[in-house]
Motif scaffolding. Structure first.
Motif, PDB file in Angstrom:
ATOM      1  N   ILE A   1      42.922 -18.391  -1.612  1.00 20.93           N
ATOM      2  CA  ILE A   1      44.118 -18.776  -0.856  1.00 20.93           C
ATOM      3  C   ILE A   1      45.300 -17.883  -1.221  1.00 20.93           C
ATOM      4  CG2 ILE A   1      45.797 -20.622  -0.470  1.00 20.93           C
ATOM      5  CD1 ILE A   1      43.520 -22.620  -0.890  1.00 20.93           C
ATOM      6  N   THR A   2      45.472 -17.660  -2.528  1.00 16.77           N
ATOM      7  CA  THR A   2      46.635 -16.881  -2.982  1.00 16.77           C
ATOM      8  C   THR A   2      46.296 -15.424  -3.281  1.00 16.77           C
ATOM      9  OG1 THR A   2      46.228 -17.471  -5.296  1.00 16.77           O
ATOM     10  CG2 THR A   2      47.638 -18.951  -4.004  1.00 16.77           C
ATOM     11  N   ASP A   3      45.011 -15.070  -3.176  1.00 20.18           N
ATOM     12  CA  ASP A   3      44.559 -13.709  -3.503  1.00 20.18           C
ATOM     13  C   ASP A   3      44.907 -13.355  -4.957  1.00 20.18           C
ATOM     14  OD1 ASP A   3      43.275 -11.303  -2.925  1.00 20.18           O
ATOM     15  OD2 ASP A   3      45.149 -10.309  -2.345  1.00 20.18           O
ATOM     16  N   GLU A   4      44.617 -14.300  -5.862  1.00 21.88           N
ATOM     17  CA  GLU A   4      44.919 -14.124  -7.274  1.00 21.88           C
ATOM     18  C   GLU A   4      43.718 -14.508  -8.134  1.00 21.88           C
ATOM     19  OE1 GLU A   4      49.632 -15.236  -7.702  1.00 21.88           O
ATOM     20  OE2 GLU A   4      48.203 -16.880  -7.312  1.00 21.88           O
ATOM     21  N   PHE A   5      43.730 -13.995  -9.344  1.00 20.54           N
ATOM     22  CA  PHE A   5      42.813 -14.484 -10.372  1.00 20.54           C
ATOM     23  C   PHE A   5      43.589 -15.414 -11.296  1.00 20.54           C
ATOM     24  CE2 PHE A   5      40.570 -10.493  -9.319  1.00 20.54           C
ATOM     25  CZ  PHE A   5      39.302 -11.014  -9.075  1.00 20.54           C
ATOM     26  N   VAL A   6      42.916 -16.471 -11.727  1.00 24.77           N
ATOM     27  CA  VAL A   6      43.515 -17.420 -12.655  1.00 24.77           C
ATOM     28  C   VAL A   6      42.827 -17.234 -14.010  1.00 24.77           C
ATOM     29  CG1 VAL A   6      44.005 -19.841 -13.158  1.00 24.77           C
ATOM     30  CG2 VAL A   6      43.937 -19.034 -10.779  1.00 24.77           C
ATOM     31  N   ILE A   7      43.586 -16.737 -14.986  1.00 20.91           N
ATOM     32  CA  ILE A   7      43.050 -16.466 -16.317  1.00 20.91           C
ATOM     33  C   ILE A   7      43.230 -17.715 -17.178  1.00 20.91           C
ATOM     34  CG2 ILE A   7      43.083 -14.903 -18.294  1.00 20.91           C
ATOM     35  CD1 ILE A   7      42.433 -13.550 -15.607  1.00 20.91           C
ATOM     36  N   ASN A   8      42.131 -18.188 -17.779  1.00 19.83           N
ATOM     37  CA  ASN A   8      42.218 -19.444 -18.504  1.00 19.83           C
ATOM     38  C   ASN A   8      41.376 -19.408 -19.782  1.00 19.83           C
ATOM     39  OD1 ASN A   8      43.212 -22.238 -18.538  1.00 19.83           O
ATOM     40  ND2 ASN A   8      41.037 -22.774 -18.432  1.00 19.83           N
ATOM     41  N   THR A   9      41.920 -20.047 -20.811  1.00 23.50           N
ATOM     42  CA  THR A   9      41.203 -20.245 -22.072  1.00 23.50           C
ATOM     43  C   THR A   9      40.732 -21.690 -22.096  1.00 23.50           C
ATOM     44  OG1 THR A   9      42.695 -18.678 -23.167  1.00 23.50           O
ATOM     45  CG2 THR A   9      41.372 -20.113 -24.572  1.00 23.50           C
TER      46      THR A   9
END
Length: 685
Positions: A166-174
């Motif tokens: 939807i946002t054309d993003e990657f979500v980086i998560n620990t």
């Protein structure tokens, strides 16, 4: 001494006498080791600049706390960038200058990992964008792969990069504490961005680890970005890497643009479609680079320790008695120079040959890596697997033998070796962690074992010619499993073709043994030590092959021919000390050498030691390190070690008037009780 020459003056005379014994042109050897006169002069210009820069003087760090060292090195990093601009240095110049400093700083991994990874794994557009920002010093980076619970097992890293269509993003998560990025150089206090290794998640499915550029701190105020928890992990073992900010980071759903995924070889489209690389090992390119750098620097780090040990053992006299050198004018009987004892020569001279072998092998490995990267840019991947394996094996061998060798040099200094002013403790503390970073050595040895087994199957089952890296497997085609038969000039242990055959047969037979162990039902998890032996044997063969090749080229060189004899002797010493000392067990267990022949080989080994000994000081001088760079009281070039050690100790803050007063007050609180002052007077203590 009755002649009037003091022991301190005799030390200076001893080292000059040792220099006069040199049988080859030292300056020419320096040119050879530094790959030409022009490059040598460039290195010496760096040395002259270093001498004028107090921020880079290692001796001034000795009495600082860890946070003081780190703060000082941060300022030194700034000065390094200023010098680079002032002198118009390119990336290679700056790296060479940094290597001469001898210690890292918060920007070391910025240049050694962050920038090369972007150039290697990023698209041309990504490289232009980010490297442009790097050149402005707007972006300072690090390479964040290792996690708190995972290091060598990259496939099991838990940090995630989930694509949001939807946002054309990657979500980086620990996901949890075990996934915190850990031990990352440059992350603790300096970096604004990190190349983060994370599991690529598309439509709920993992595509394995990929690389993403993630903002860590604001460029404006250097405060952590929203969702980023970051800090320094604290002091490391032996006080090593005190000038580097190894750090930690956790990510709480940090969003980055899709374009922040490095996409030279694999990429994700706007629609979330995954385009895999043409070769599943292309991501190894950046890791190969770092391992090549470790091998390149490893020989020079060992060389520093060898210089210090050989110089000090040359001027140190203990036991026995011998007439002083006639050239000194001293008629007194002196104690024996420690370097003349055979036990000391057995300990140090093979390490000298090891340093030479590692240096020339590292140079050639770097050349091969450059050719590999040129090929990858054209889509040529055929050389990647064998260079990956070569860099793994040589990294394992270089760091293991190098760290052991540096520690042996320290022990050869006797009690003074335990002083920080020997200089060797710092060399060891900086070098020893290379055994575990950029791939744990025992894990890397298994990768080497797997590759060689695959090549072995092709040779045995299909008669297929192996890759050049493991050409020694062809020795199996002669059908013999008997020990080598010595005799005659063509089968002498000093014949380089014979030595290469011995090292090749041993490596090949170890590979055959590993294959038989697996065929008998032993699981892969139970053959780790067999892989370890194969890895070292493979590396030792590679180094010998390189040294023999260099020796042969020198004999026909119009420029460097005067060095041919001593390089040949160093090659012999490397090979014979490997057979007789470090790797005897595998040469015997594989029946490459018959036990009955070992005595004759050892006799050649002792004779080779005797041939090298007169050139020991000349061979160490040829490395061309200044006293400033060695930072060693015991390894000073003029031989006046005790005077240098005494002077270094006087800089101890405890020995100042303020320091003495501080401790006097503390100790008086212990002694000045129970009327002890009056007691001391009456008891005449």
């Amino acid at each position: 001494m009755s002649s009037g020459i003091s022991e301190l003056d005799q030390m200076a005379l001893d080292i000059e006498e040792a220099r006069r014994q040199t049988t080859f042109p030292v300056e020419l050897m320096t040119y050879y080791l530094h790959q030409g006169k022009q490059n040598t002069e460039k290195q010496r210009e760096f040395q002259r600049i270093l001498l004028k820069e107090p921020l880079f003087e290692q001796a001034t760090y000795t009495f600082l706390s860890r946070d003081e060292r780190l703060y000082r090195s941060t300022n030194a990093a700034k000065r390094l960038l200023e010098l680079s601009n002032e002198h118009g240095w390119n990336d290679e110049d700056r790296e060479d200058f940094q290597n001469r400093i001898g210690t890292g700083n918060p920007l070391t991994l910025h240049f050694q990992a962050f920038v090369p990874v972007i150039n290697t794994i990023g698209t041309p557009e990504q490289s232009r964008k980010w490297i442009g920002a790097v050149k402005r010093h707007a972006v300072l980076g690090c390479y964040a792969q290792t996690e708190l619970a995972h290091g060598s097992n990259v496939l099991a890293l838990k940090t995630t990069a989930t694509f949001d269509r939807i946002t054309d993003e990657f979500v980086i998560n620990t996901p949890d504490l075990t996934a915190a990025k850990w031990l990352i150089g440059g992350l603790g206090v300096a970096c604004t961005h990190a190349v983060v290794q994370a599991q690529l998640i598309l439509a709920g499915k993992s595509r394995g680890p990929h690389l993403f550029i993630v903002p860590i701190r604001s460029i404006e105020d250097h405060k952590p970005m929203k969702g980023v928890t970051v800090g320094d992990i604290g002091p490391k073992a032996y006080g090593g890497f005190a000038t580097v900010d190894n750090g930690y980071a956790m990510f709480d759903n940090v969003r980055i643009p899709r374009e922040n995924m490095l996409m030279r070889f694999s990429h994700v489209t706007r629609e979330g479609l995954y385009i895999p690389p043409i070769h599943d090992k292309l991501s190894y390119g950046s890791m190969v680079r770092i391992r090549v750098d470790i091998v390149k620097s490893g020989g020079w780090q060992l060389a520093k320790a060898v210089i210090i040990a050989i110089r000090y053992c040359t001027i140190r006299r203990q036991f026995g008695g011998q007439p002083a050198s006639p050239s000194s004018g001293n008629k007194a009987t002196l104690e024996t120079q420690v370097m003349s004892y055979s036990g000391v020569q057995h300990r140090l001279l093979p390490l000298l040959s090891l340093a030479y072998g590692c240096i020339v092998t590292g140079q050639d490995l770097a050349r091969d890596y450059g050719e590999l990267m040129d090929g990858l840019a054209k889509g040529e991947t055929e050389n990647l697997p064998q260079l990956h394996v070569s860099s793994c094996a040589l990294k394992v061998w270089c760091t293991r033998r190098g760290a052991d060798g540096i520690e042996e040099c320290r022990k050869a200094l006797g009690g003074h070796g335990y002083s920080i002013f020997s200089g060797i403790a710092d060399i060891f503390a900086i070098f020893v962690p290379a055994n575990t970073y950029e791939g744990d050595n025992y894990v890397l040895s298994q990768q080497v074992g797997r590759y060689i087994l695959k090549q072995l199957q092709g040779v045995i089952k299909n008669g297929k010619v192996p890759s050049p890296t493991v050409s020694y497997l062809e020795t199996l085609l002669d059908g013999t499993d008997n020990p080598f038969v010595f005799g005659g000039p063509d089968a002498s242990v000093l014949n380089h073709d014979v030595l290469l055959t011995l090292f090749g047969r041993r490596a090949a037979r170890l590979a055959v043994d590993l294959a038989k162990q697996l065929e008998s039902g032993r699981p892969w998890s139970d053959v780790n030590m067999e892989c370890w032996n194969i890895c070292l044997a493979h590396a030792e063969y590679a180094v010998l092959k390189q040294m023999i090749s260099r020796s042969a080229l020198l004999e026909s060189s119009s420029e460097y021919a005067p060095l041919a004899n001593v390089i040949r002797q160093l090659t012999n010493l490397y090979a014979l000390s490997t057979i007789c000392e470090t790797s005897t067990a595998t040469f015997l267990s594989t029946l490459t050498i018959a036990p009955a022949d070992l005595g004759a080989i050892q006799a050649h080994y002792r004779a080779t030691l005797a041939n090298i000994a007169p050139n020991a000081i000349g061979l160490t001088d040829a490395f061309d390190f200044t006293d400033f760079e060695l930072n060693s009281a015991l390894g000073v070039k003029n031989g006046r070690a005790y005077e240098a050690l005494w002077a270094a100790v006087q800089n101890n803050p405890i020995n100042t008037e303020e320091g003495r007063q501080k401790f006097q007050n503390a100790v008086k609180k212990i002694t000045n009780v129970n009327d002890n002052i009056e007691f001391s007077k009456t008891s005449k203590l």
